[in-house]
Enzyme design. Structure first.
Site, PDB file in Angstrom:
ATOM      1  CB  ALA A  86      45.356  38.441  34.599  1.00  0.00           C
ATOM      2  CB  CYS A 127      43.689  39.867  44.758  1.00  0.00           C
ATOM      3  SG  CYS A 127      44.083  39.739  42.993  1.00  0.00           S
ATOM      4  CG  HIS A 181      40.257  38.867  33.470  1.00  0.00           C
ATOM      5  ND1 HIS A 181      41.571  38.780  33.881  1.00  0.00           N
ATOM      6  CD2 HIS A 181      39.610  37.823  34.059  1.00  0.00           C
ATOM      7  CE1 HIS A 181      41.709  37.735  34.683  1.00  0.00           C
ATOM      8  NE2 HIS A 181      40.533  37.142  34.813  1.00  0.00           N
ATOM      9  NE  ARG A 208      39.847  34.436  39.177  1.00  0.00           N
ATOM     10  CZ  ARG A 208      39.709  35.169  40.264  1.00  0.00           C
ATOM     11  NH1 ARG A 208      40.257  34.768  41.417  1.00  0.00           N
ATOM     12  NH2 ARG A 208      39.025  36.302  40.246  1.00  0.00           N
ATOM     13  N   GLY A 209      41.143  29.899  42.294  1.00  0.00           N
ATOM     14  CA  GLY A 209      41.489  30.373  43.618  1.00  0.00           C
ATOM     15  C   GLY A 209      41.489  31.893  43.665  1.00  0.00           C
ATOM     16  CD  GLN A 264      38.272  37.093  48.456  1.00  0.00           C
ATOM     17  OE1 GLN A 264      37.251  37.641  48.080  1.00  0.00           O
ATOM     18  NE2 GLN A 264      38.280  36.267  49.503  1.00  0.00           N
ATOM     19  CB  VAL A 265      36.678  40.329  43.024  1.00  0.00           C
ATOM     20  CG1 VAL A 265      37.213  41.503  43.849  1.00  0.00           C
ATOM     21  CG2 VAL A 265      36.025  40.826  41.744  1.00  0.00           C
TER      22      VAL A 265
END
EC number: 2.3.1.181
Length: 225
Positions: A152, A168, A77, A70-71, A73-74
């Site tokens: 999310a 992110c 979840h 996905r686009g 950063q980290v």
């Protein structure tokens, strides 16, 4: 077909099988495939986006890290977080990626307004924020003119794993969740104990903004192997 949406509630699932299932769905879909939204809670996991840098993972500990496509950063979840994967044929809907991102952000903003929570998007960092604290992360991928991955939204979860990363890619980014914002004024109408409390509102806002009028709801418990 342009107005029809299938909404699947997948329950609680590991990340990787659902990620692989998104790939399979997107690879195999054609012009006659209905758009879908998958609602899921993931078991604890850190996911790195395509541009993810290792230095943004400070101390993963016992939580697994998955390199995603996905686009962004980290991010983290975990249970108590509402994840919605948005599998839309953008060409058929005649919308662009930026427009889809705006629709998703507005879906969350409108959903939160049902709980009397004021939130906003930021031009410099995708997602939704309450007083500059992040309540919803967003990351998409487009293939064959179709979107996958999604949003999310933090509902009622253990936020401490976010302290193990730069969410992110932003050092010191403070995360927040809906339950903490409404717990002192909760009623039957605006309860935010579980992700299922928020599902109907989120889907209502999403289908309104994206102009779906024929909605089919499915509940699945498969592990998407």
């Amino acid at each position: 077909m342009n107005k029809r949406l299938v909404v699947k509630n997948l329950g609680r699932q590991d990340y990787e099988p659902v990620w692989k299932a998104m790939h399979t769905f997107t690879d195999e879909r054609d012009e006659n495939t209905c758009d879908e939204v998958w609602l899921v809670e993931h078991n604890p996991v850190f996911t790195q986006g395509q541009a993810g840098k290792e230095e943004h993972v400070l101390a993963a500990g016992d939580i697994p890290i998955v390199k995603s496509d996905r686009g962004g950063q980290v991010t983290y979840h975990g249970p108590g977080q509402l994840v919605a994967y948005v599998l839309i044929n953008l060409r058929r809907k005649n919308i662009g990626v930026r427009e889809l991102v705006t629709h998703i952000e507005n879906t969350v903003i409108n959903t939160l307004s049902h709980f009397n929570v004021e939130s906003a998007a930021r031009p410099d960092a995708p997602g939704v924020y309450v007083d500059n604290k992040k309540i919803c992360s967003l990351g998409l991928r487009i293939r064959k003119g179709c979107s996958f991955h999604g949003l999310a939204l933090n509902i009622n979860m253990d936020l401490s794993p976010f302290l193990r990363i730069n969410p992110c890619g932003y050092a010191g980014m403070e995360m927040i969740q809906l339950h903490d914002l409404v717990k002192d004024n909760m009623t039957v109408e605006n309860k935010a104990e579980h992700v299922e409390d928020v599902h109907p509102l989120l889907i209502k806002e999403l289908t309104t903004l994206l102009d779906y009028t024929d909605i089919e709801y499915l509940t699945e418990s498969s592990n998407h192997e």
